[in-house]
Structures are given as structure tokens and as C-alpha cells.
Write a protein that holds these residues in place. Structure first.
Motif, PDB file in Angstrom:
ATOM      1  N   PHE A 338       0.842  -1.197   0.000  1.00 56.15           N
ATOM      2  CA  PHE A 338       0.000   0.000   0.000  1.00 56.15           C
ATOM      3  C   PHE A 338       0.871   1.238   0.000  1.00 56.15           C
ATOM      4  O   PHE A 338       1.787   1.379   0.808  1.00 56.15           O
ATOM      5  CB  PHE A 338      -0.906  -0.019   1.245  1.00 56.15           C
ATOM      6  CG  PHE A 338      -1.956   1.058   1.240  1.00 56.15           C
ATOM      7  CD1 PHE A 338      -3.085   0.942   0.458  1.00 56.15           C
ATOM      8  CD2 PHE A 338      -1.803   2.200   2.025  1.00 56.15           C
ATOM      9  CE1 PHE A 338      -4.066   1.930   0.451  1.00 56.15           C
ATOM     10  CE2 PHE A 338      -2.774   3.188   2.027  1.00 56.15           C
ATOM     11  CZ  PHE A 338      -3.908   3.053   1.238  1.00 56.15           C
ATOM     12  N   LYS A 339       0.591   2.186  -0.899  1.00 54.92           N
ATOM     13  CA  LYS A 339       1.430   3.364  -1.043  1.00 54.92           C
ATOM     14  C   LYS A 339       1.027   4.508  -0.121  1.00 54.92           C
ATOM     15  O   LYS A 339       1.809   5.425   0.120  1.00 54.92           O
ATOM     16  CB  LYS A 339       1.392   3.841  -2.500  1.00 54.92           C
ATOM     17  CG  LYS A 339       1.973   2.840  -3.489  1.00 54.92           C
ATOM     18  CD  LYS A 339       1.896   3.365  -4.905  1.00 54.92           C
ATOM     19  CE  LYS A 339       2.460   2.347  -5.890  1.00 54.92           C
ATOM     20  NZ  LYS A 339       2.372   2.829  -7.293  1.00 54.92           N
ATOM     21  N   GLY A 340      -0.191   4.486   0.400  1.00 54.73           N
ATOM     22  CA  GLY A 340      -0.662   5.572   1.250  1.00 54.73           C
ATOM     23  C   GLY A 340      -0.204   5.437   2.687  1.00 54.73           C
ATOM     24  O   GLY A 340       0.528   4.527   3.059  1.00 54.73           O
ATOM     25  N   ALA A 341      -0.672   6.385   3.528  1.00 50.54           N
ATOM     26  CA  ALA A 341      -0.314   6.392   4.952  1.00 50.54           C
ATOM     27  C   ALA A 341      -1.243   5.471   5.738  1.00 50.54           C
ATOM     28  O   ALA A 341      -2.468   5.538   5.598  1.00 50.54           O
ATOM     29  CB  ALA A 341      -0.406   7.813   5.499  1.00 50.54           C
ATOM     30  N   MET A 342      -0.647   4.604   6.569  1.00 53.45           N
ATOM     31  CA  MET A 342      -1.429   3.653   7.366  1.00 53.45           C
ATOM     32  C   MET A 342      -1.007   3.767   8.824  1.00 53.45           C
ATOM     33  O   MET A 342       0.164   3.896   9.142  1.00 53.45           O
ATOM     34  CB  MET A 342      -1.198   2.225   6.869  1.00 53.45           C
ATOM     35  CG  MET A 342      -1.473   2.033   5.394  1.00 53.45           C
ATOM     36  SD  MET A 342      -1.108   0.358   4.821  1.00 53.45           S
ATOM     37  CE  MET A 342      -2.540  -0.476   5.448  1.00 53.45           C
ATOM     38  N   TYR A 343      -2.005   3.694   9.721  1.00 53.62           N
ATOM     39  CA  TYR A 343      -1.741   3.829  11.144  1.00 53.62           C
ATOM     40  C   TYR A 343      -2.519   2.779  11.937  1.00 53.62           C
ATOM     41  O   TYR A 343      -3.591   2.336  11.521  1.00 53.62           O
ATOM     42  CB  TYR A 343      -2.154   5.224  11.647  1.00 53.62           C
ATOM     43  CG  TYR A 343      -1.433   6.354  10.965  1.00 53.62           C
ATOM     44  CD1 TYR A 343      -0.265   6.899  11.498  1.00 53.62           C
ATOM     45  CD2 TYR A 343      -1.904   6.879   9.764  1.00 53.62           C
ATOM     46  CE1 TYR A 343       0.407   7.929  10.865  1.00 53.62           C
ATOM     47  CE2 TYR A 343      -1.249   7.912   9.117  1.00 53.62           C
ATOM     48  CZ  TYR A 343      -0.089   8.430   9.676  1.00 53.62           C
ATOM     49  OH  TYR A 343       0.574   9.453   9.038  1.00 53.62           O
ATOM     50  N   ASN A 344      -1.960   2.416  13.074  1.00 50.58           N
ATOM     51  CA  ASN A 344      -2.629   1.509  14.007  1.00 50.58           C
ATOM     52  C   ASN A 344      -3.117   2.324  15.204  1.00 50.58           C
ATOM     53  O   ASN A 344      -2.387   3.157  15.732  1.00 50.58           O
ATOM     54  CB  ASN A 344      -1.653   0.430  14.487  1.00 50.58           C
ATOM     55  CG  ASN A 344      -2.224  -0.367  15.654  1.00 50.58           C
ATOM     56  OD1 ASN A 344      -3.361  -0.789  15.629  1.00 50.58           O
ATOM     57  ND2 ASN A 344      -1.422  -0.556  16.685  1.00 50.58           N
ATOM     58  N   LEU A 345      -4.361   2.066  15.639  1.00 52.59           N
ATOM     59  CA  LEU A 345      -4.889   2.714  16.840  1.00 52.59           C
ATOM     60  C   LEU A 345      -4.352   1.964  18.047  1.00 52.59           C
ATOM     61  O   LEU A 345      -4.815   0.876  18.390  1.00 52.59           O
ATOM     62  CB  LEU A 345      -6.417   2.724  16.838  1.00 52.59           C
ATOM     63  CG  LEU A 345      -7.070   3.449  18.027  1.00 52.59           C
ATOM     64  CD1 LEU A 345      -6.677   4.928  18.034  1.00 52.59           C
ATOM     65  CD2 LEU A 345      -8.577   3.298  17.980  1.00 52.59           C
ATOM     66  N   LYS A 346      -3.339   2.529  18.679  1.00 42.74           N
ATOM     67  CA  LYS A 346      -2.640   1.859  19.787  1.00 42.74           C
ATOM     68  C   LYS A 346      -3.573   1.588  20.956  1.00 42.74           C
ATOM     69  O   LYS A 346      -4.357   2.445  21.353  1.00 42.74           O
ATOM     70  CB  LYS A 346      -1.459   2.735  20.238  1.00 42.74           C
ATOM     71  CG  LYS A 346      -0.513   2.041  21.200  1.00 42.74           C
ATOM     72  CD  LYS A 346       0.702   2.912  21.451  1.00 42.74           C
ATOM     73  CE  LYS A 346       1.698   2.209  22.356  1.00 42.74           C
ATOM     74  NZ  LYS A 346       2.913   3.037  22.572  1.00 42.74           N
ATOM     75  N   ASN A 347      -3.511   0.382  21.481  1.00 41.78           N
ATOM     76  CA  ASN A 347      -4.293  -0.071  22.641  1.00 41.78           C
ATOM     77  C   ASN A 347      -5.776  -0.210  22.359  1.00 41.78           C
ATOM     78  O   ASN A 347      -6.563  -0.456  23.268  1.00 41.78           O
ATOM     79  CB  ASN A 347      -4.088   0.844  23.854  1.00 41.78           C
ATOM     80  CG  ASN A 347      -2.648   0.828  24.333  1.00 41.78           C
ATOM     81  OD1 ASN A 347      -1.988  -0.200  24.267  1.00 41.78           O
ATOM     82  ND2 ASN A 347      -2.166   1.955  24.809  1.00 41.78           N
ATOM     83  N   GLY A 348      -6.196  -0.055  21.112  1.00 40.95           N
ATOM     84  CA  GLY A 348      -7.571  -0.368  20.742  1.00 40.95           C
ATOM     85  C   GLY A 348      -8.590   0.703  21.085  1.00 40.95           C
ATOM     86  O   GLY A 348      -8.265   1.810  21.491  1.00 40.95           O
ATOM     87  N   ILE A 349      -9.865   0.322  20.912  1.00 36.66           N
ATOM     88  CA  ILE A 349     -10.967   1.274  21.031  1.00 36.66           C
ATOM     89  C   ILE A 349     -11.549   1.349  22.430  1.00 36.66           C
ATOM     90  O   ILE A 349     -12.435   2.179  22.684  1.00 36.66           O
ATOM     91  CB  ILE A 349     -12.088   0.930  20.028  1.00 36.66           C
ATOM     92  CG1 ILE A 349     -12.695  -0.454  20.339  1.00 36.66           C
ATOM     93  CG2 ILE A 349     -11.556   0.983  18.607  1.00 36.66           C
ATOM     94  CD1 ILE A 349     -13.833  -0.827  19.429  1.00 36.66           C
ATOM     95  N   TYR A 350     -11.103   0.511  23.354  1.00 34.61           N
ATOM     96  CA  TYR A 350     -11.701   0.504  24.689  1.00 34.61           C
ATOM     97  C   TYR A 350     -10.843   1.290  25.678  1.00 34.61           C
ATOM     98  O   TYR A 350      -9.629   1.348  25.545  1.00 34.61           O
ATOM     99  CB  TYR A 350     -11.855  -0.931  25.191  1.00 34.61           C
ATOM    100  CG  TYR A 350     -12.997  -1.663  24.501  1.00 34.61           C
ATOM    101  CD1 TYR A 350     -14.279  -1.644  25.038  1.00 34.61           C
ATOM    102  CD2 TYR A 350     -12.780  -2.360  23.321  1.00 34.61           C
ATOM    103  CE1 TYR A 350     -15.323  -2.316  24.413  1.00 34.61           C
ATOM    104  CE2 TYR A 350     -13.809  -3.021  22.686  1.00 34.61           C
ATOM    105  CZ  TYR A 350     -15.093  -2.998  23.245  1.00 34.61           C
ATOM    106  OH  TYR A 350     -16.116  -3.665  22.606  1.00 34.61           O
TER     107      TYR A 350
END
Length: 350
Positions: A338-350
Motif C-alpha cells: 500500500f502506497k498511502g499512509a497507514m496507522y494503528n490505533l494503539k491499545n484499541g478502542i476501549y
């Protein structure tokens, strides 16, 4: 040949048609190397020794600490300060005198990995750091050894089988290691004492099935167990064309920096100021998304590879899940293609 005493000892296991006499003989002929004699290693070692695996090697350079005792139930207060590999081997010999135990009180390193791993048929990785995990995987790929893998994080555990009958390897789902200090260890975030026991038993189960050539193996599948809500999920993955060839340098290489994670507060700030620039993707299962979500679209983890073209290249793609583990895997899996910007939401949604 099994002795009369061994036939008595393993009788309840051998009357299972999926195991039988032939399966028990395969267990007796098997040589298994356990990397790590900690939280995951303890249950794996105990149950493989009890099952009758003829030769078990234990690699660990650590000593027993009092803080280990709530989850590493092979040890007692009298073992504090002693080498884990030595203590584990001693106790397993008592538990089953028909099993040969070899203790290696040393750290697995590029200098000794091929020698240690090459002497065994099946490798099990219960290590707690990324350099060792990549070293184990890469050496198993080089030597064509099947690898049973397990890991734990807070209340969640993962189990998979790599390099089994030309199947996917660890780098197919985690192409590169995160920064060395990016993922906190048990001492920093804590761990539920029973979790490594649960995950370790699944690992031992996979090892027995591989040796006995029975059942469905977790090859190309990552099983996630959550001890807090009793959920069990299995995510499929395959060989990746972008998987890097194994080199000596890669064995211990980790990133110096990892700027692909954002906090929930940062995400909320992005959504408030520039919502048109953010594309939020929840990688949990559909039922999890329907139960609770923070917006965005839902693409389950095992469907991501097929829907890569649907992700906009001109936006910040933010992956999220319950704890941040599946979304971290999503970034690692898709980033090379994937050429675009990708991020992980650290520690999740809770």
C-alpha cells in the motif's frame, strides 16, 4: 518399541483412534525444542513430557524470579534464583522418566541458533521478545523446520503454526519487527496468570497433532483467545509475495523507530479537525463491530488482503480493533503493498 510401563502410562491417550499405537510411537520418536521456559514454556513442557515426547530441549538464559510464580507453575519459591532451563529439565525428568531432557542455559543467538534448532524435529517458540521470534522463524525457514508459535498480551493470546509443509511463515503476517521498545512486556503492563496456561496448552496441542499427523493444523491461521470475554477467533493468512528473503542481517534486525501508531486521543483530534483526511477501518469481526464501534467501516482482518484496492490512497488509513493487536497486524500485513499512509490505533478502542 514402547515398553510395558509406557503402554500403561499412555493407555488413555492411545485408545483414541486419532492417536493409537502408531501416534504414540511417533511421539516417542519425536525431538522437540522449546524456546523459552517461562509462562508459555511451562505448560507446553509439562504436557509434552506427559504425552511421551521422547526428547525435549529447553533453551532459556533466565533465572526464576518471585514475580514469575503466579503464572509459571512449574516453579516453586525454592527455585527462585535458579536457572529456569535446569530446573524445568530436573522436574520434568521426575514427572516422566521415559523422556530425555536437555537443558540449554543460554540465550538463542545467531551464533548458536542453527546448531540448536537443527538438532530437533519440531520447534516451539514461547519467547517474549521480537529479535528472538524473528531469529527462530528465520532459522526454521532456513532449515525447513515446522514452528509452533504463541504469544500473550494482557488478556489476549495468539497461537499459530509456521513453515509447516511449505506453509506461511511468521514474516508473512509480521514482515518486520516493531521498534525494540514499542511493545511493553509483562513487567510493564501485567498479565493474567492463567492466560499463558491457556495459550500454552493450545501450543502443546498443535505440537502433538503435528507429531501424530492428525487433526487440523493452525497453518495459515492465527488463533486469538481473549480470556476476558471468552472469545476465540481464527484469522486466515497466506504466503505473501512481498515477504523478504531470509538473511543473516535480518535475523536480529528491528526498527529503530515506529511512527505508525496513534492514540485514541490523537484519532479524535484528527476526526475533529480534518475528518475528510481520515479513513477509519475496524478490523474486528462483524458481530464485534455491531456490538460496539467508534465509527468508520468494518473490514474483518481475514478479508483485508482481498479489499486492499478499496482503500483510498489519498487519506490516512487508521486501523482499529479491541486491543490494538489485530490492527497492528493489519498495518504490518498491508503496508508493503500500500502506497498511502497507514496507522494503528494503539491499545484499541476501549
Amino acid at each position: 518399541m514402547l515398553t510395558r510401563e509406557e503402554l500403561k502410562r499412555y493407555h488413555r491417550q492411545m485408545i483414541l483412534p486419532e492417536i493409537g499405537l502408531s501416534g504414540q510411537q511417533k511421539l516417542k520418536a519425536a525431538k522437540v525444542l522449546m524456546i523459552g521456559a517461562g509462562g508459555l514454556g511451562c505448560p507446553v513442557l509439562q504436557y509434552l513430557a506427559a504425552a511421551g515426547v521422547s526428547e525435549i530441549g529447553v533453551v532459556d538464559d533466565d533465572v526464576v524470579d518471585e514475580s514469575n510464580l503466579h503464572r509459571q507453575v512449574l516453579y516453586s519459591p525454592a527455585d527462585v534464583g535458579k536457572a529456569k532451563a535446569m530446573v524445568a529439565a530436573e522436574k520434568l525428568r521426575i514427572m516422566n522418566p521415559f523422556v530425555e531432557l536437555k537443558a540449554y542455559h543460554e540465550r538463542l543467538k545467531p551464533e548458536n541458533a542453527e546448531m540448536l534448532i537443527g538438532a530437533y524435529h519440531l520447534i516451539i517458540d514461547g519467547s517474549d521478545n521480537f529479535p528472538t521470534r524473528y531469529l527462530v522463524n528465520d532459522t526454521c525457514v532456513q532449515l525447513n523446520k515446522p514452528l509452533v508459535f504463541g504469544s500473550i498480551f494482557k488478556f489476549e493470546g495468539n497461537v499459530s503454526v509456521f513453515n509447516y509443509q511449505n506453509g506461511p511463515q511468521y514474516r508473512d503476517i509480521f514482515p518486520e519487527a516493531p521498534a525494540d521498545n514499542d511493545v511493553p512486556n509483562c513487567a510493564e503492563i501485567g498479565v493474567l496468570g492463567v492466560l499463558p496456561g491457556i495459550v500454552g496448552l493450545y501450543m502443546a496441542n498443535e505440537a502433538i497433532k503435528i507429531i501424530c499427523e492428525t487433526g487440523e493444523i493452525l497453518s495459515g491461521k492465527l488463533m486469538t483467545v481473549n480470556a476476558l470475554d471468552n472469545s476465540v477467533s481464527v484469522f486466515k493468512f497466506g504466503k505473501q509475495a512481498h515477504a523478504k528473503p531470509v538473511t543473516e542481517k535480518q535475523k536480529v534486525q528491528v526498527k529503530e523507530d515506529n511512527n505508525q501508531e496513534i492514540s485514541l486521543k490523537e484519532l479524535e483530534n484528527w476526526l475533529e479537525k480534518t475528518p475528510e483526511e481520515v479513513y477509519l477501518v475496524d478490523v474486528r469481526e462483524e458481530y464485534e463491530f455491531e456490538d460496539y464501534n467508534i465509527g468508520g467501516i468494518n473490514i474483518p482482518f481475514d478479508e483485508l488482503a482481498d479489499k486492499l484496492d478499496a482503500l483510498p490512497q489519498n487519506k490516512k488509513i487508521v486501523f482499529c480493533c479491541r486491543s490494538g493487536q489485530r490492527s497492528k497486524m493489519a498495518v504490518a500485513l498491508l503496508q508493503p503493498a500500500f502506497k498511502g499512509a497507514m496507522y494503528n490505533l494503539k491499545n484499541g478502542i476501549y
